[in-house]
Design a protein around this motif. Sequence first.
Motif, PDB file in Angstrom:
ATOM      1  N   LYS A 166      27.913 -17.468  29.793  1.00  0.00           N
ATOM      2  CA  LYS A 166      27.829 -18.200  28.531  1.00  0.00           C
ATOM      3  C   LYS A 166      27.793 -17.258  27.338  1.00  0.00           C
ATOM      4  O   LYS A 166      28.273 -17.600  26.265  1.00  0.00           O
ATOM      5  N   ARG A 167      27.220 -16.081  27.525  1.00  0.00           N
ATOM      6  CA  ARG A 167      27.157 -15.091  26.446  1.00  0.00           C
ATOM      7  C   ARG A 167      28.429 -14.256  26.355  1.00  0.00           C
ATOM      8  O   ARG A 167      28.527 -13.374  25.517  1.00  0.00           O
ATOM      9  N   GLY A 168      29.384 -14.521  27.238  1.00  0.00           N
ATOM     10  CA  GLY A 168      30.635 -13.780  27.202  1.00  0.00           C
ATOM     11  C   GLY A 168      30.597 -12.433  27.904  1.00  0.00           C
ATOM     12  O   GLY A 168      31.501 -11.625  27.738  1.00  0.00           O
ATOM     13  N   GLU A 169      29.580 -12.209  28.696  1.00  0.00           N
ATOM     14  CA  GLU A 169      29.439 -10.941  29.416  1.00  0.00           C
ATOM     15  C   GLU A 169      30.000 -11.109  30.830  1.00  0.00           C
ATOM     16  O   GLU A 169      29.273 -11.102  31.827  1.00  0.00           O
ATOM     17  N   ALA A 170      31.325 -11.248  30.881  1.00  0.00           N
ATOM     18  CA  ALA A 170      32.018 -11.598  32.116  1.00  0.00           C
ATOM     19  C   ALA A 170      31.863 -10.545  33.205  1.00  0.00           C
ATOM     20  O   ALA A 170      31.654 -10.886  34.372  1.00  0.00           O
ATOM     21  N   ALA A 171      31.988  -9.286  32.858  1.00  0.00           N
ATOM     22  CA  ALA A 171      31.912  -8.233  33.879  1.00  0.00           C
ATOM     23  C   ALA A 171      30.546  -8.220  34.554  1.00  0.00           C
ATOM     24  O   ALA A 171      30.450  -8.089  35.787  1.00  0.00           O
TER      25      ALA A 171
ATOM     26  N   ALA B 157      32.994 -16.752  40.369  1.00  0.00           N
ATOM     27  CA  ALA B 157      33.672 -15.451  40.434  1.00  0.00           C
ATOM     28  C   ALA B 157      35.181 -15.654  40.324  1.00  0.00           C
ATOM     29  O   ALA B 157      35.864 -14.903  39.611  1.00  0.00           O
ATOM     30  N   GLY B 158      35.701 -16.678  40.995  1.00  0.00           N
ATOM     31  CA  GLY B 158      37.125 -16.969  40.896  1.00  0.00           C
ATOM     32  C   GLY B 158      37.544 -17.294  39.475  1.00  0.00           C
ATOM     33  O   GLY B 158      38.569 -16.807  38.987  1.00  0.00           O
ATOM     34  N   ARG B 159      36.761 -18.103  38.793  1.00  0.00           N
ATOM     35  CA  ARG B 159      37.059 -18.438  37.389  1.00  0.00           C
ATOM     36  C   ARG B 159      37.080 -17.193  36.515  1.00  0.00           C
ATOM     37  O   ARG B 159      37.979 -17.019  35.686  1.00  0.00           O
ATOM     38  N   LEU B 160      36.088 -16.329  36.709  1.00  0.00           N
ATOM     39  CA  LEU B 160      36.029 -15.101  35.914  1.00  0.00           C
ATOM     40  C   LEU B 160      37.224 -14.202  36.192  1.00  0.00           C
ATOM     41  O   LEU B 160      37.775 -13.580  35.279  1.00  0.00           O
TER      42      LEU B 160
ATOM     43  N   GLU C  63      42.929 -11.807  43.652  1.00  0.00           N
ATOM     44  CA  GLU C  63      41.556 -11.918  44.152  1.00  0.00           C
ATOM     45  C   GLU C  63      40.967 -13.286  43.814  1.00  0.00           C
ATOM     46  O   GLU C  63      40.242 -13.878  44.619  1.00  0.00           O
ATOM     47  N   ALA C  64      41.296 -13.794  42.629  1.00  0.00           N
ATOM     48  CA  ALA C  64      40.803 -15.119  42.240  1.00  0.00           C
ATOM     49  C   ALA C  64      41.288 -16.174  43.218  1.00  0.00           C
ATOM     50  O   ALA C  64      40.512 -17.042  43.639  1.00  0.00           O
ATOM     51  N   GLU C  65      42.545 -16.106  43.589  1.00  0.00           N
ATOM     52  CA  GLU C  65      43.098 -17.083  44.523  1.00  0.00           C
ATOM     53  C   GLU C  65      42.341 -17.069  45.850  1.00  0.00           C
ATOM     54  O   GLU C  65      42.006 -18.122  46.401  1.00  0.00           O
TER      55      GLU C  65
ATOM     56  N   LEU D  95      41.925 -22.887  40.538  1.00  0.00           N
ATOM     57  CA  LEU D  95      42.960 -22.331  41.410  1.00  0.00           C
ATOM     58  C   LEU D  95      44.334 -22.505  40.783  1.00  0.00           C
ATOM     59  O   LEU D  95      45.173 -21.598  40.845  1.00  0.00           O
ATOM     60  N   HIS D  96      44.572 -23.634  40.146  1.00  0.00           N
ATOM     61  CA  HIS D  96      45.843 -23.873  39.460  1.00  0.00           C
ATOM     62  C   HIS D  96      46.111 -22.765  38.445  1.00  0.00           C
ATOM     63  O   HIS D  96      47.234 -22.290  38.301  1.00  0.00           O
ATOM     64  N   GLY D  97      45.071 -22.328  37.759  1.00  0.00           N
ATOM     65  CA  GLY D  97      45.210 -21.251  36.779  1.00  0.00           C
ATOM     66  C   GLY D  97      45.508 -19.901  37.393  1.00  0.00           C
ATOM     67  O   GLY D  97      46.007 -19.005  36.717  1.00  0.00           O
ATOM     68  N   ALA D  98      45.214 -19.745  38.671  1.00  0.00           N
ATOM     69  CA  ALA D  98      45.447 -18.470  39.349  1.00  0.00           C
ATOM     70  C   ALA D  98      46.846 -18.379  39.940  1.00  0.00           C
ATOM     71  O   ALA D  98      47.289 -17.301  40.320  1.00  0.00           O
ATOM     72  N   LEU D  99      47.524 -19.511  40.033  1.00  0.00           N
ATOM     73  CA  LEU D  99      48.805 -19.552  40.728  1.00  0.00           C
ATOM     74  C   LEU D  99      49.973 -19.610  39.751  1.00  0.00           C
ATOM     75  O   LEU D  99      49.815 -19.966  38.586  1.00  0.00           O
TER      76      LEU D  99
END
Length: 157
Positions: A21-26, A49-52, A61-63, A83-87
């Motif tokens: 939420k704070r934008g600290e994805a890593a 983790a997949g979304r990130l 890796e997301a897929e 998943l749609h966003g990863a493909l």
Amino acid sequence: MLPPAPADIPKLYQEALALQKRGEAAQALALHRRILSAVPGQVEALFQAGRLLVEAGEHGEAEILLRRALAARPKEAAIWQALHGALSGAARTKLEREAARARIPLGLASEAAPIFRLVAKGETETALKQAMALVRAAPAAAAPAHALGAVQAARGN
């Protein structure tokens, strides 16, 4: 680093969500990976983790993670959407067909098209109900928001 103790996983998961939420994805991704090192099938951590990873452009890796999450929760629309966003290409088209057969909304323009047809016919009450349902089902997608906007404009709102 050692995997977390099972009792620590809920706290780590909440911490990871707060980082997201704070934008600290890593940092959030690192915590989700720690959780997965202890509980490889933890669906929420797989999904997040997949979304990130999708957001970071790490689609391969997301897929993998999102397919594992989807195998555990095949009716969870948010997993299908991520998943749609990863493909891309044929894999994406195949997923769209599978989602349609399973009646899982992805937030596609083709799913919003019937709403626009209702607006054109002046059936704004029905269009509003359908648009709201589609927005709730795919809140991050543009097509449902566009359809809802068209409905609201037609209603004078």
